[in-house]
Scaffold this active site. Structure first.
Site, PDB file in Angstrom:
ATOM      1  CB  VAL A   1       6.928   2.710  17.967  1.00 59.39           C
ATOM      2  CG1 VAL A   1       6.065   2.731  19.567  1.00 59.39           C
ATOM      3  CG2 VAL A   1       6.203   3.669  17.261  1.00 59.39           C
TER       4      VAL A   1
ATOM      5  CG  ASN B   1      -1.681  -1.647  16.255  1.00 58.76           C
ATOM      6  OD1 ASN B   1      -2.496  -2.132  15.487  1.00 58.76           O
ATOM      7  ND2 ASN B   1      -2.619  -0.265  16.213  1.00 58.76           N
TER       8      ASN B   1
ATOM      9  CB  SER C   1       0.150  -4.800   6.193  1.00 58.66           C
ATOM     10  OG  SER C   1      -0.328  -4.491   5.409  1.00 58.66           O
TER      11      SER C   1
ATOM     12  CE1 TYR D   1       1.841   0.619   5.689  1.00 57.70           C
ATOM     13  CE2 TYR D   1       1.468  -1.175   5.518  1.00 57.70           C
ATOM     14  CZ  TYR D   1       1.066  -1.075   5.890  1.00 57.70           C
ATOM     15  OH  TYR D   1      -0.171  -0.569   6.979  1.00 57.70           O
TER      16      TYR D   1
ATOM     17  CB  SER E   1       7.771  -1.060   6.843  1.00 58.97           C
ATOM     18  OG  SER E   1       6.479  -0.774   6.619  1.00 58.97           O
ATOM     19  CE  LYS E   2       2.275  -2.766   9.079  1.00 58.86           C
ATOM     20  NZ  LYS E   2       2.347  -2.277  11.012  1.00 58.86           N
TER      21      LYS E   2
END
Length: 240
Positions: free
Chosen positions: A64, A90, A142, A155, A158-159
């Site tokens: 992805v 996802n 998230s 992280y 990114s979320k």
């Protein structure tokens, strides 16, 4: 509970990160609803295992983080099924990092968690609109993309990006003439997935199973919720 009109027998669901965790649980649930399912994952071994478990499923190795790979996924799905009704962006990873170390980890996390969603939206959305039928795009975010706790900044970034992108996507879809596609942000609570299993060999009492998250997701889609904010066994809806 009513279902989103895109989730119907014979319709097609495409799930990235579909060989494990929430993605695999979603594939099982969509299959049980009579849908045709494509699972995409970067791990060919995990794809083969998941495909063997699911049975009648279209499994496509996909990176992805590469737009070309995701566009090839779209092409193969349309050639195989002729339509896409549910897109679930996802796929996700977590790699240790700090604000000033782990540059490769930053690239990996942003490439999969954020660019993976961007690539899915870029590749599939117009084709889903052009079908003229009810469709749904589910992006997995998230709580860390909202609360941004210390300890894993890449992280969190990114979320946070997935949250912003999905909000913008929902707005644009609502304001596009003759568009019957909706967008939704899935925000799991503490969920026992492969990412957690690397550190905890047994499911902690606080964690939900992926199946619980997917059941909550489908109920929320039936209500038309945009923010699908999942509780777990420690965090209640009131606390969220």
């Amino acid at each position: 509970m009513s279902q989103h009109p895109a989730i119907q027998p014979g319709n097609v669901a495409v799930i990235t990160g579909g060989a494990d965790g929430i993605g695999l649980a979603a594939a099982r649930k969509f299959q049980s609803s009579g849908m045709q399912v494509c699972i995409a994952d970067i791990s060919k071994d995990k794809l083969e295992t998941a495909a063997s478990d699911l049975g009648d499923v279209f499994a496509v190795p996909t990176d992805v983080a590469s737009l070309d790979s995701v566009q090839q996924l779209k092409t193969r799905v349309l050639e195989h099924f002729g339509r896409v009704d549910v897109l679930m962006n996802n796929a996700g990873v977590g790699v240790p990092n700090t604000p000033w170390t782990g540059y490769e980890a930053w690239q990996t996390i942003l490439g999969v968690n954020l660019w993976g969603v961007i690539h899915g939206v870029q590749a599939f959305t117009q084709a889903m609109i052009d079908q003229g039928t009810p469709g749904v795009i589910i992006n997995t975010g998230s709580k860390q993309g909202i609360t941004t706790p210390p300890g894993n900044p890449a992280y969190n970034v990114s979320k946070s990006g997935v949250k912003s992108l999905t909000e913008a996507l929902a707005h644009e879809l609502r304001n596009t003439d003759n568009c019957r596609v909706s967008a939704h942000l899935l925000v799991p609570g503490f969920t026992y997935t492969g990412m957690i299993r690397r550190f905890l060999p047994e499911q902690p009492p606080a964690a939900w199973s992926p199946e619980q998250v997917v059941d909550f997701l489908l109920d929320a889609l039936g209500r038309g919720d945009f923010y699908i904010l999942c509780p777990d066994n420690d965090v209640t809806r009131e606390m969220d």
